[in-house]
Design a protein around this motif. Structure first.
Motif, short mmCIF file in Angstrom:
data_model
loop_
_atom_site.label_atom_id
_atom_site.label_comp_id
_atom_site.label_asym_id
_atom_site.label_seq_id
_atom_site.Cartn_x
_atom_site.Cartn_y
_atom_site.Cartn_z
N ASP A 139 0.26 -6.76 -8.49
CA ASP A 139 1.43 -7.42 -9.07
C ASP A 139 1.93 -8.45 -8.07
OD1 ASP A 139 3.64 -6.12 -11.46
OD2 ASP A 139 4.05 -7.95 -10.33
N LEU A 140 2.25 -9.65 -8.56
CA LEU A 140 2.76 -10.70 -7.68
C LEU A 140 4.16 -10.39 -7.19
CD1 LEU A 140 1.62 -14.11 -9.19
CD2 LEU A 140 1.25 -13.28 -6.85
N LYS A 141 4.98 -9.83 -8.08
CA LYS A 141 6.37 -9.50 -7.71
C LYS A 141 6.61 -8.03 -8.05
CE LYS A 141 8.05 -14.15 -8.93
NZ LYS A 141 8.78 -14.91 -9.96
N SER A 181 8.09 -4.42 -8.59
CA SER A 181 9.44 -3.86 -8.76
C SER A 181 9.65 -2.75 -7.73
CB SER A 181 9.57 -3.27 -10.17
OG SER A 181 8.68 -2.17 -10.30
N THR A 182 10.88 -2.27 -7.65
CA THR A 182 11.19 -1.15 -6.76
C THR A 182 10.36 0.07 -7.14
OG1 THR A 182 13.44 -2.00 -6.86
CG2 THR A 182 13.13 0.11 -5.74
N THR A 242 6.78 -0.40 -5.97
CA THR A 242 6.69 -0.23 -4.52
C THR A 242 6.75 1.25 -4.15
OG1 THR A 242 7.80 -2.36 -4.31
CG2 THR A 242 7.65 -1.02 -2.33
N ALA A 284 -1.93 -8.57 -4.32
CA ALA A 284 -1.22 -9.72 -4.86
C ALA A 284 -2.11 -10.58 -5.76
CB ALA A 284 -0.65 -10.58 -3.73
#
Lengths: 289, 289
Positions: A30-32, A34-35, A38, A50
């Motif tokens: 995932d590029l960004k 989420s909490t 993570t 990434a």
């Protein structure tokens, strides 16, 4: 089994967690992140990749959980890096044409491909949500999903793209039925006749839905002009009762269209079969098969 | 029994003939009698009356088979000339409000009144067409119609106007379902997945229709925003496949409306009951009960 999941959003994590719990090595991409993504990665001791190029090469299975709009781009990237005899699971419910293109690409590389359509709300039913799958990788996908008790049903004799096509068509029907029910039963409720309306509709329950819908199609091509008058009267009365009307104008437009077509080139049968009804509908609407 | 029939069109004659054959004295009233009406009158040895005032005074039963738009005018004329304890049968399926006004007028004059809604196509099924009836005269109407084997079903605990209201609401639902079926199954047929779509819809058959529709209403008020996205995707794909789209834009408009309403004043329950869902729908749509 090493499972790579592209797109660590709600759908991706919904299946990542039970697969990890079942003993698979699960890696996210995932590029960004989420909490939640993570936290999952930390717990499972894996980095979040990434890029698809960093994820795909060493996975036995790659599961795409991205938005449908990027499904083909993501599939082509992943397939280019995957080994022969691995499995690509496409959960994007993208345009069936895009899925078929990706499936062809997978076939050329000797990679199994399965199109998995989500038939419910992941947010509500999580990994218990009904799934429909089709493609060369369906048998391996059945093993993978049954291992976490996720209800994946194969499309009989289906190819990749069929699951997505069926999901979209099912959505047309069920969402249409939902909107119609709201419009109709708000008016019934206002008049205090909701229960009685259920009684007046109970004949629909008595037939099988397949037979009932078939009868609607067969008779529509004959009786649309007369039924158009009933639709017009129904709309007039909903408006007179100050009810919000959204669905009925489109219903009226469809009956009007068929009534106009019947006036110009009526169907050549007093009692058409279902194939005859479709043949006529395709002809008068200039739709090619 | 002397039965006067106002409006000697297809509906009027459909019932006039078997009532006459059953031994009743049947008198027609029509300003412009058709050939069929004239033939019937000659055969039964009765003149066709040109005005309600000439017909109504000596009838035990008056049956109105005129267009819905003139139902109240005709009813008021007839009731003014009818004797107490006679019966007025309104087969116009007019606006329920007009029928209720006429029924009140009949009650004040001590005349029985029954609102009979025709639930099918008289042209196809003639006197065997399903009928739904409500009003103070329902018991006498049941005797009258059962004498010619015409299937009249009473609305349980229904008052005059309820039969017409139910017919119109049933029409909204069944015509909407018909239009939706045409739109959805033309697309399925084009993709060769009609049979598989029936399979994918088979869960609707497994629940009772009442429960299924109830669940749609209860969840609509929560999930319309998410489902709107599915409707938009479905519409996009039907258009991309060059299918004619008539119903789906209205369906989308209804989901958009609810999604907007949820954004402003969401329902105060994570799992609303059916009455709570209706209460919210009425409030946000400014519909009074």
């Amino acid at each position: 089994m090493r499972i790579g999941i592209i797109g660590a959003g709600e759908v991706g994590l919904t299946y990542a967690r039970p697969w990890a719990a079942a003993g698979h090595e699960v890696v996210l991409c995932d590029l960004k992140p989420s909490t939640a993504a993570t936290a999952f990665a930390e717990q499972s001791g894996q980095d979040i990749r990434a890029s698809v190029a960093e994820l795909a090469p060493d996975c036995d299975v790659v599961v795409s959980c991205v938005f449908g709009t990027v499904s083909l781009v993501v599939a082509e990237q992943a397939l280019a890096h995957m080994a022969r005899d691995t499995l690509y699971v496409d959960m994007t419910t993208a345009d069936p044409a895009l899925i078929r293109t990706a499936a062809d690409s997978a076939a050329q590389r000797g990679i199994g491909y399965v199109d998995v359509a989500i038939l419910g709300a992941i947010a509500l039913t999580h990994a218990k949500t009904n799934l429909l799958g089709a493609g060369t990788g369906i048998d391996r996908a059945l093993t993978l999903f049954s291992g976490i008790d996720a209800p994946l049903k194969p499309v009989e004799e289906g190819a990749a793209g069929d699951a997505a096509a069926l999901k979209i068509l099912r959505s047309v029907f069920t969402k249409g039925l939902e909107a119609l029910t709201i419009e109709c039963f708000m008016a019934a409720e206002k008049q205090g006749v909701s229960e009685k309306l259920h009684d007046a509709l109970s004949d629909i329950d008595q037939a099988s839905l397949r037979d009932f819908l078939g009868a609607l199609i067969r008779t529509h091509v004959l009786h649309a002009p007369r039924r158009l008058k009933e639709v017009e009267e129904a709309e007039r009365q909903l408006l007179a009762a100050d009810m919000p009307v959204a669905v009925l104008p489109g219903v009226k437009a469809l009956f009007k269209r068929t009534a106009d077509q019947i006036a110009v080139q009526p169907i050549d049968s007093a009692s058409p079969t279902l194939p005859q009804a479709f043949e006529w509908l395709f002809k008068v609407n200039d739709v090619s098969r």
